[in-house]
Scaffold this active site. Structure first.
Site, mmCIF file in Angstrom:
data_model
loop_
_atom_site.group_PDB
_atom_site.id
_atom_site.type_symbol
_atom_site.label_atom_id
_atom_site.label_comp_id
_atom_site.label_asym_id
_atom_site.label_seq_id
_atom_site.Cartn_x
_atom_site.Cartn_y
_atom_site.Cartn_z
ATOM 1 N NE ARG A 187 -4.057 -1.949 0.308
ATOM 2 C CZ ARG A 187 -4.059 -3.226 -0.074
ATOM 3 N NH1 ARG A 187 -2.997 -3.740 -0.681
ATOM 4 N NH2 ARG A 187 -5.125 -3.978 0.111
ATOM 5 C CD GLU A 243 -5.786 0.947 2.085
ATOM 6 O OE1 GLU A 243 -5.650 -0.216 2.468
ATOM 7 O OE2 GLU A 243 -6.613 1.289 1.214
ATOM 8 C CB SER A 299 -8.660 -1.564 4.332
ATOM 9 O OG SER A 299 -8.986 -2.854 3.882
HETATM 10 P P1 FAD Z 1 -8.930 8.619 -5.443
HETATM 11 O O1 FAD Z 1 -9.636 8.264 -4.174
HETATM 12 O O2 FAD Z 1 -9.621 9.538 -6.373
HETATM 13 O O3 FAD Z 1 -7.501 9.233 -5.085
HETATM 14 C C1 FAD Z 1 -6.669 8.617 -4.133
HETATM 15 C C2 FAD Z 1 -5.348 9.406 -4.068
HETATM 16 O O4 FAD Z 1 -4.666 9.283 -5.309
HETATM 17 C C3 FAD Z 1 -5.555 10.903 -3.849
HETATM 18 O O5 FAD Z 1 -4.477 11.372 -3.081
HETATM 19 C C4 FAD Z 1 -5.487 11.480 -5.252
HETATM 20 O O6 FAD Z 1 -5.054 12.825 -5.283
HETATM 21 C C5 FAD Z 1 -4.464 10.573 -5.903
HETATM 22 N N1 FAD Z 1 -4.670 10.404 -7.344
HETATM 23 C C6 FAD Z 1 -5.740 9.830 -7.942
HETATM 24 N N2 FAD Z 1 -5.549 9.796 -9.278
HETATM 25 C C7 FAD Z 1 -4.345 10.385 -9.518
HETATM 26 C C8 FAD Z 1 -3.604 10.677 -10.707
HETATM 27 N N3 FAD Z 1 -4.050 10.330 -11.913
HETATM 28 N N4 FAD Z 1 -2.413 11.299 -10.571
HETATM 29 C C9 FAD Z 1 -1.934 11.647 -9.360
HETATM 30 N N5 FAD Z 1 -2.607 11.408 -8.210
HETATM 31 C C10 FAD Z 1 -3.791 10.780 -8.288
HETATM 32 N N6 FAD Z 1 -7.644 -0.701 -2.440
HETATM 33 C C11 FAD Z 1 -6.809 -1.769 -2.549
HETATM 34 O O7 FAD Z 1 -5.597 -1.602 -2.720
HETATM 35 N N7 FAD Z 1 -7.297 -3.045 -2.484
HETATM 36 C C12 FAD Z 1 -8.598 -3.319 -2.300
HETATM 37 O O8 FAD Z 1 -8.984 -4.473 -2.234
HETATM 38 C C13 FAD Z 1 -9.508 -2.215 -2.175
HETATM 39 N N8 FAD Z 1 -10.824 -2.424 -1.970
HETATM 40 C C14 FAD Z 1 -11.675 -1.374 -1.851
HETATM 41 C C15 FAD Z 1 -13.037 -1.625 -1.663
HETATM 42 C C16 FAD Z 1 -13.939 -0.579 -1.538
HETATM 43 C C17 FAD Z 1 -15.412 -0.875 -1.329
HETATM 44 C C18 FAD Z 1 -13.473 0.764 -1.634
HETATM 45 C C19 FAD Z 1 -14.441 1.896 -1.535
HETATM 46 C C20 FAD Z 1 -12.117 1.023 -1.809
HETATM 47 C C21 FAD Z 1 -11.205 -0.043 -1.921
HETATM 48 N N9 FAD Z 1 -9.818 0.176 -2.104
HETATM 49 C C22 FAD Z 1 -8.969 -0.897 -2.256
HETATM 50 C C23 FAD Z 1 -9.272 1.541 -2.135
HETATM 51 C C24 FAD Z 1 -9.370 2.224 -3.528
HETATM 52 O O9 FAD Z 1 -10.298 1.590 -4.342
HETATM 53 C C25 FAD Z 1 -8.013 2.252 -4.246
HETATM 54 O O10 FAD Z 1 -7.057 2.897 -3.449
HETATM 55 C C26 FAD Z 1 -8.106 2.946 -5.596
HETATM 56 O O11 FAD Z 1 -6.903 2.787 -6.307
HETATM 57 C C27 FAD Z 1 -8.403 4.442 -5.476
HETATM 58 O O12 FAD Z 1 -8.667 4.934 -6.780
HETATM 59 P P2 FAD Z 1 -9.410 6.303 -7.017
HETATM 60 O O13 FAD Z 1 -9.331 6.614 -8.463
HETATM 61 O O14 FAD Z 1 -10.773 6.240 -6.426
HETATM 62 O O15 FAD Z 1 -8.493 7.287 -6.180
HETATM 63 N N1 EPU Z 2 -10.786 -10.361 10.393
HETATM 64 C C1 EPU Z 2 -11.455 -10.432 11.588
HETATM 65 N N2 EPU Z 2 -12.472 -9.559 11.798
HETATM 66 C C2 EPU Z 2 -12.835 -8.633 10.890
HETATM 67 C C3 EPU Z 2 -12.142 -8.566 9.672
HETATM 68 C C4 EPU Z 2 -11.099 -9.446 9.442
HETATM 69 O O1 EPU Z 2 -11.166 -11.257 12.452
HETATM 70 O O2 EPU Z 2 -13.772 -7.883 11.168
HETATM 71 C C5 EPU Z 2 -9.678 -11.319 10.155
HETATM 72 C C6 EPU Z 2 -10.160 -12.661 9.633
HETATM 73 O O3 EPU Z 2 -9.419 -13.664 10.282
HETATM 74 C C7 EPU Z 2 -9.746 -12.677 8.183
HETATM 75 C C8 EPU Z 2 -8.519 -11.761 8.188
HETATM 76 O O4 EPU Z 2 -8.794 -10.788 9.203
HETATM 77 O O5 EPU Z 2 -9.419 -13.948 7.757
HETATM 78 C C9 EPU Z 2 -8.286 -11.048 6.872
HETATM 79 O O6 EPU Z 2 -9.502 -10.425 6.452
HETATM 80 P P1 EPU Z 2 -9.798 -10.163 4.902
HETATM 81 O O7 EPU Z 2 -9.501 -11.380 4.099
HETATM 82 O O8 EPU Z 2 -11.144 -9.556 4.802
HETATM 83 O O9 EPU Z 2 -8.704 -9.118 4.498
HETATM 84 P P2 EPU Z 2 -8.163 -7.819 5.200
HETATM 85 O O10 EPU Z 2 -6.790 -8.106 5.708
HETATM 86 O O11 EPU Z 2 -9.135 -7.278 6.189
HETATM 87 C C10 EPU Z 2 -6.995 -6.976 3.047
HETATM 88 C C11 EPU Z 2 -6.888 -5.697 2.295
HETATM 89 C C12 EPU Z 2 -8.095 -5.487 1.418
HETATM 90 C C13 EPU Z 2 -8.156 -6.635 0.424
HETATM 91 C C14 EPU Z 2 -8.251 -7.951 1.185
HETATM 92 C C15 EPU Z 2 -8.157 -9.150 0.267
HETATM 93 C C16 EPU Z 2 -5.516 -4.191 3.593
HETATM 94 C C17 EPU Z 2 -5.451 -2.989 4.464
HETATM 95 N N3 EPU Z 2 -6.729 -4.580 3.212
HETATM 96 O O12 EPU Z 2 -8.076 -6.839 3.950
HETATM 97 O O13 EPU Z 2 -7.938 -4.283 0.694
HETATM 98 O O14 EPU Z 2 -9.269 -6.522 -0.441
HETATM 99 O O15 EPU Z 2 -7.158 -8.045 2.126
HETATM 100 O O16 EPU Z 2 -6.869 -9.252 -0.237
HETATM 101 O O17 EPU Z 2 -4.470 -4.751 3.254
HETATM 102 C C18 EPU Z 2 -8.353 -1.931 0.804
HETATM 103 O O18 EPU Z 2 -7.124 -1.790 0.748
HETATM 104 O O19 EPU Z 2 -9.133 -0.963 0.830
HETATM 105 C C19 EPU Z 2 -8.894 -3.290 0.832
HETATM 106 C C20 EPU Z 2 -10.200 -3.538 0.926
#
Ligand code: FAD
Ligand code: EPU
Length: 337
Positions: free
Chosen positions: A163, A333, A237
């Site tokens: 991240r 994050e 997250s």
């Molecule tokens: P924004 O929120 O619009 O911007 C984020 C940052 O990047 C800001 O600082 C912005 O200024 C900058 N930025 C955006 N575009 C540019 C550009 N073109 N040039 C320079 N700076 C820029 N993330 C994960 O890694 N894994 C996950 O599994 C994951 N799951 C998610 C699930 C949900 C339901 C949600 C809501 C979010 C999740 N995220 C996850 C976080 C998010 O989706 C990612 O970080 C995504 O890449 C953000 O993209 P965005 O275009 O919405 O960025």
């Molecule tokens: N868990 C709990 N309680 C909770 C949530 C999680 O006990 O309420 C424990 C469970 O044991 C579970 C473990 O945490 O097995 C891991 O949970 P999960 O698989 O949901 O993944 P996470 O670690 O919570 C991360 C990323 C997610 C990504 C998933 C799948 C980060 C900060 N988050 O979540 O990314 O989608 O793994 O790879 O690394 C994001 O970055 O926004 C994001 C959603």
């Protein structure tokens, strides 16, 4: 590029906070980049916004927001086993994953359904279900807002980590990422090692999954576990999973034998922040309309007309509880604005 004033930001970010930006515009063509440079000298702060899925507006944004709508996907080069594909930064991430699958180009399937834009994907080296974009990243081009020069960054230049990238640290706010090039494989290399992917595939009787099967399984798991921003505003997250050294981990494990952990190649241990938060009894905890999601404690939600300030206060309370119980400081994050 028309600049609007006092624009409500609710439709432009997934937390759904009711707040505004003092100036707001959109970019749709690269020919407009000279205007971006002009605005950079005129308006500060200036924020490039993609899908708004990783930001929390803690207060009104007193500056210019440029919503990135640069579009286009093109095949740059076909190699023997791989193809280099360039996507403009305003393309939808999930749309791009679907495009790749449709064109039989593989490596992105575990990253299906992550919200947001292609341009934000290198910002925090997005990752899920055993993959990060660094695994398929080739290069990116970005406009240096200070010098006006378009620069190219390879993976080493980006300093990708969990991240993390250079764009969240020493280069924060200095670049507008214009496009990202990925090295996608011709032959599938499915990775079903993480989490519940295998369980979902088995439940469907799929023994030899295709990349599309893996993407479908990831989509199903994500839809079951994560709140839909259309229903409850959130940014995924809220915190990173903390990494600690082996000696601290062993001490914690003596005290908390069930502690969820993942041994890293470095010898460090990654802990599940969701587990730590849940152990503090915070699942479903509410503060002024903001809440810890009841099904996934690592996600903070806008349960009912929360302000950005309320979400921030909740996040600090969560950090304090986790610190008091485990001695670990959770790092945010989400980008706080
Ligand atoms: P924004 O929120 O619009 O911007 C984020 C940052 O990047 C800001 O600082 C912005 O200024 C900058 N930025 C955006 N575009 C540019 C550009 N073109 N040039 C320079 N700076 C820029 N993330 C994960 O890694 N894994 C996950 O599994 C994951 N799951 C998610 C699930 C949900 C339901 C949600 C809501 C979010 C999740 N995220 C996850 C976080 C998010 O989706 C990612 O970080 C995504 O890449 C953000 O993209 P965005 O275009 O919405 O960025
Ligand atoms: N868990 C709990 N309680 C909770 C949530 C999680 O006990 O309420 C424990 C469970 O044991 C579970 C473990 O945490 O097995 C891991 O949970 P999960 O698989 O949901 O993944 P996470 O670690 O919570 C991360 C990323 C997610 C990504 C998933 C799948 C980060 C900060 N988050 O979540 O990314 O989608 O793994 O790879 O690394 C994001 O970055 O926004 C994001 C959603």
């Amino acid at each position: 590029m028309r600049i609007d004033t006092h624009v409500n930001l609710k439709p432009y970010h997934t937390f759904g906070i009711d707040t505004h930006a003092s100036q707001f515009t959109r970019i749709q063509h690269r020919a407009e980049l000279n205007l971006v440079l002009q605005f950079y000298t005129q308006y500060q702060p200036l924020l490039i916004l993609g899908g708004g899925s990783n930001v929390l507006f803690t207060k009104p944004f007193e500056g210019l927001i440029i919503k990135n709508e640069l579009k286009g996907i093109r095949i740059k080069k076909r190699l023997k086993n791989e193809t280099l594909v360039e996507a403009a930064s305003g393309e939808s991430w999930h749309g791009f994953v679907c495009w790749a699958l449709k064109h039989h180009l593989y490596g992105l399937e575990n990253l299906a359904l992550i919200p947001g834009s292609v341009g934000a994907s290198p910002m925090q080296n997005i990752g899920a279900y055993g993959r990060e974009i660094k695994d398929v990243f080739e290069t990116l081009e970005a406009l240096n807002l200070k010098t006006g020069v378009i620069e190219h960054f390879n993976a080493a230049d980006c300093k990708f980590g969990y991240r993390e990238s250079i764009f969240k640290h020493e280069c924060q706010g200095q670049y507008f990422i214009l496009s990202v090039t990925f090295r996608l494989h011709h032959q599938p290399r499915v990775n079903t090692s993480y989490g519940a992917i295998n369980a979902v595939l088995q439940s469907k009787g799929i023994l030899n999954p295709s990349p599309q099967d893996v993407a479908n399984a990831v989509i199903q798991i994500r839809s079951d576990k994560l709140p839909d921003p259309a229903k409850y505003g959130n940014a995924g997250s809220f915190f990173k999973n903390p990494e600690i050294d082996a000696s601290l981990f062993l001490k914690l494990q003596q005290q908390f034998p069930d502690i969820v952990h993942y041994l890293q190649a470095s010898g460090h241990y990654k802990l599940a922040a969701g587990w730590l938060i849940e152990q503090c009894g915070l699942k479903g905890y509410m503060h002024d309309g903001a809440a810890v999601h009841a099904a996934q404690a690592l996600v903070l939600i806008n349960a009912s007309a929360a302000t950005g300030k309320a979400v921030l206060e909740l996040s600090k309370h969560v950090q304090q509880c986790v610190f008091e119980r485990f001695g670990i400081t959770l790092q945010t994050e989400v980008n706080l604005l």
